[in-house]
Scaffold this motif. Structure first.
Motif, PDB file in Angstrom:
ATOM      1  N   GLN A  76       0.704  -1.333   0.063  1.00  0.00           N
ATOM      2  CA  GLN A  76       0.262  -0.281   0.262  1.00  0.00           C
ATOM      3  C   GLN A  76       0.813   1.269   0.210  1.00  0.00           C
ATOM      4  OE1 GLN A  76      -3.363   0.442   2.174  1.00  0.00           O
ATOM      5  NE2 GLN A  76      -3.162  -2.401   3.084  1.00  0.00           N
ATOM      6  N   MET A  77       0.358   2.197  -1.700  1.00  0.00           N
ATOM      7  CA  MET A  77       1.160   3.645  -1.272  1.00  0.00           C
ATOM      8  C   MET A  77      -0.101   4.474  -0.915  1.00  0.00           C
ATOM      9  SD  MET A  77       2.438   5.743  -4.557  1.00  0.00           S
ATOM     10  CE  MET A  77       2.268   6.885  -4.470  1.00  0.00           C
ATOM     11  N   ARG A  78       0.028   5.008   0.255  1.00  0.00           N
ATOM     12  CA  ARG A  78      -0.392   6.165   0.468  1.00  0.00           C
ATOM     13  C   ARG A  78       0.036   7.440   0.620  1.00  0.00           C
ATOM     14  NH1 ARG A  78      -5.030   5.045   3.104  1.00  0.00           N
ATOM     15  NH2 ARG A  78      -4.461   2.851   3.303  1.00  0.00           N
ATOM     16  N   ILE A  79      -1.293   8.130  -0.117  1.00  0.00           N
ATOM     17  CA  ILE A  79      -1.035   9.919  -0.424  1.00  0.00           C
ATOM     18  C   ILE A  79      -2.349  10.260   1.085  1.00  0.00           C
ATOM     19  CG2 ILE A  79      -1.046  11.753  -1.611  1.00  0.00           C
ATOM     20  CD1 ILE A  79      -0.438   9.701  -4.053  1.00  0.00           C
ATOM     21  N   ILE A  80      -1.502  11.104   1.812  1.00  0.00           N
ATOM     22  CA  ILE A  80      -2.315  11.921   2.422  1.00  0.00           C
ATOM     23  C   ILE A  80      -2.390  13.303   2.223  1.00  0.00           C
ATOM     24  CG2 ILE A  80      -2.971  12.101   4.963  1.00  0.00           C
ATOM     25  CD1 ILE A  80      -1.217  10.129   5.716  1.00  0.00           C
ATOM     26  N   SER A  81      -3.076  13.969   1.957  1.00  0.00           N
ATOM     27  CA  SER A  81      -3.655  15.187   1.518  1.00  0.00           C
ATOM     28  C   SER A  81      -4.936  15.888   2.737  1.00  0.00           C
ATOM     29  CB  SER A  81      -3.620  15.946   0.326  1.00  0.00           C
ATOM     30  OG  SER A  81      -3.466  17.716   0.376  1.00  0.00           O
ATOM     31  N   GLU A 113       3.975   5.443   3.650  1.00  0.00           N
ATOM     32  CA  GLU A 113       2.762   6.538   3.183  1.00  0.00           C
ATOM     33  C   GLU A 113       3.504   8.603   2.437  1.00  0.00           C
ATOM     34  OE1 GLU A 113       0.610   7.505   6.721  1.00  0.00           O
ATOM     35  OE2 GLU A 113       2.038   9.298   7.344  1.00  0.00           O
ATOM     36  N   PHE A 114       3.131   9.149   2.113  1.00  0.00           N
ATOM     37  CA  PHE A 114       3.823  10.141   1.783  1.00  0.00           C
ATOM     38  C   PHE A 114       2.719  11.285   1.742  1.00  0.00           C
ATOM     39  CE2 PHE A 114       5.068   7.371  -1.639  1.00  0.00           C
ATOM     40  CZ  PHE A 114       6.399   7.980  -1.590  1.00  0.00           C
ATOM     41  N   ASN A 115       3.026  11.441   3.561  1.00  0.00           N
ATOM     42  CA  ASN A 115       1.980  12.634   3.869  1.00  0.00           C
ATOM     43  C   ASN A 115       2.252  14.574   3.207  1.00  0.00           C
ATOM     44  OD1 ASN A 115       0.331  14.573   5.516  1.00  0.00           O
ATOM     45  ND2 ASN A 115       0.588  12.983   6.679  1.00  0.00           N
ATOM     46  N   ILE A 116       0.921  14.885   2.563  1.00  0.00           N
ATOM     47  CA  ILE A 116       2.036  15.889   1.777  1.00  0.00           C
ATOM     48  C   ILE A 116       1.756  17.685   3.358  1.00  0.00           C
ATOM     49  CG2 ILE A 116       0.856  17.491   0.252  1.00  0.00           C
ATOM     50  CD1 ILE A 116      -0.226  15.307  -1.478  1.00  0.00           C
ATOM     51  N   THR A 120       6.328  15.056   4.716  1.00  0.00           N
ATOM     52  CA  THR A 120       7.018  13.837   5.305  1.00  0.00           C
ATOM     53  C   THR A 120       7.059  12.524   4.311  1.00  0.00           C
ATOM     54  OG1 THR A 120       5.052  12.959   7.083  1.00  0.00           O
ATOM     55  CG2 THR A 120       7.319  14.266   7.177  1.00  0.00           C
ATOM     56  N   VAL A 121       7.545  11.822   4.226  1.00  0.00           N
ATOM     57  CA  VAL A 121       7.394  10.311   4.580  1.00  0.00           C
ATOM     58  C   VAL A 121       6.792   9.545   4.847  1.00  0.00           C
ATOM     59  CG1 VAL A 121      10.460   9.952   2.936  1.00  0.00           C
ATOM     60  CG2 VAL A 121       7.710   8.689   1.645  1.00  0.00           C
ATOM     61  N   ARG A 122       6.810   8.626   5.378  1.00  0.00           N
ATOM     62  CA  ARG A 122       6.662   7.170   6.376  1.00  0.00           C
ATOM     63  C   ARG A 122       6.576   5.735   6.124  1.00  0.00           C
ATOM     64  NH1 ARG A 122       3.365   5.906  11.212  1.00  0.00           N
ATOM     65  NH2 ARG A 122       1.929   5.768   9.642  1.00  0.00           N
ATOM     66  N   ASN A 123       7.992   5.225   6.440  1.00  0.00           N
ATOM     67  CA  ASN A 123       6.899   3.771   6.310  1.00  0.00           C
ATOM     68  C   ASN A 123       8.134   2.603   6.823  1.00  0.00           C
ATOM     69  OD1 ASN A 123      10.415   4.283   5.961  1.00  0.00           O
ATOM     70  ND2 ASN A 123      10.172   4.710   3.927  1.00  0.00           N
ATOM     71  N   ALA A 124       8.574   1.640   7.328  1.00  0.00           N
ATOM     72  CA  ALA A 124       8.735   0.503   8.126  1.00  0.00           C
ATOM     73  C   ALA A 124      10.548   1.216   8.497  1.00  0.00           C
ATOM     74  CB  ALA A 124       8.390  -0.631   7.830  1.00  0.00           C
ATOM     75  N   GLU A 125      11.120   1.678   7.836  1.00  0.00           N
ATOM     76  CA  GLU A 125      12.766   2.168   8.774  1.00  0.00           C
ATOM     77  C   GLU A 125      12.125   3.684   8.978  1.00  0.00           C
ATOM     78  OE1 GLU A 125      12.680  -1.205   6.293  1.00  0.00           O
ATOM     79  OE2 GLU A 125      12.423   0.530   5.429  1.00  0.00           O
TER      80      GLU A 125
END
Length: 186
Positions: A76-81, A113-116, A120-125
């Motif tokens: 899953q790639m999530r884009i938040i805006s 997750e790309f949080n506009i 920020t960008v988040r992932n497991a790392e």
């Protein structure tokens, strides 16, 4: 915005809008890759805003939904805006490319997750997020949709489904059971 992202990402006609995965429909899916793209806009938690669910109930539904999608083998790639603004097409395509590279590099990982809204960008790392430059943001207008050539293949019934999808979709920002509820969700 979801429809615009679909039109942009569907250049090769290899993605589907509101694709069924188990009990749920995902916003955009590349079935051959088992890659989904979810868009969380300003009315993503509409059931909370309209008083039909508490924030806690909504968050729990998101966790369940995303764990089922993950269990079915989808990334899953999530884009938040939350203000419903999007970066340029170049940046949106770059985000998709980076997500594909991430999943290729870390095949056991299931989300990015790309949080506009928070840049920020988040992932497991990087579960707390790292800065990401989305550049200038814009509001997508109907004329922008008309400029995407492959949108003419979308049926009217699909357009009606899209307009209701933000209310019906539930999703979790962290798909590996690390539940972090922040003020940006509220």
């Amino acid at each position: 915005q979801q429809l615009y992202i679909f039109g942009l990402y569907n250049q090769d006609n290899n993605s589907e809008l509101n694709y069924p995965v188990s009990y749920y429909n995902v916003d955009i899916c590349f079935p051959d890759e088992k890659l989904t793209v979810e868009y969380d806009g300003g009315f993503h938690n509409g059931r909370v805003k309209t008083g039909k669910l508490t924030q806690e109930e909504f968050n729990q539904k998101e966790i369940i939904r995303n764990n089922i999608i993950k269990r079915e083998g989808y990334k899953q790639m999530r884009i938040i805006s939350y203000n419903d603004k999007l970066p340029s097409d170049t940046i949106l395509l770059q985000m998709l490319s980076e997500a594909r590279t991430y999943f290729s590099t870390y095949p056991s990982h299931s989300w990015i997750e790309f949080n506009i809204s928070t840049s920020t960008v988040r992932n497991a790392e990087n579960p707390n997020g790292i800065p990401y430059d989305f550049g200038s943001l814009r509001t997508i207008k109907e004329s922008d949709l008309n400029n995407l050539t492959n949108l003419n293949t979308i049926q009217d019934s699909e357009l009606n489904t899209v307009s209701n999808s933000d209310i019906n979709n539930v999703s979790d920002n962290n798909l590996d059971n690390q539940i972090t509820i922040t003020n940006t969700i509220l």
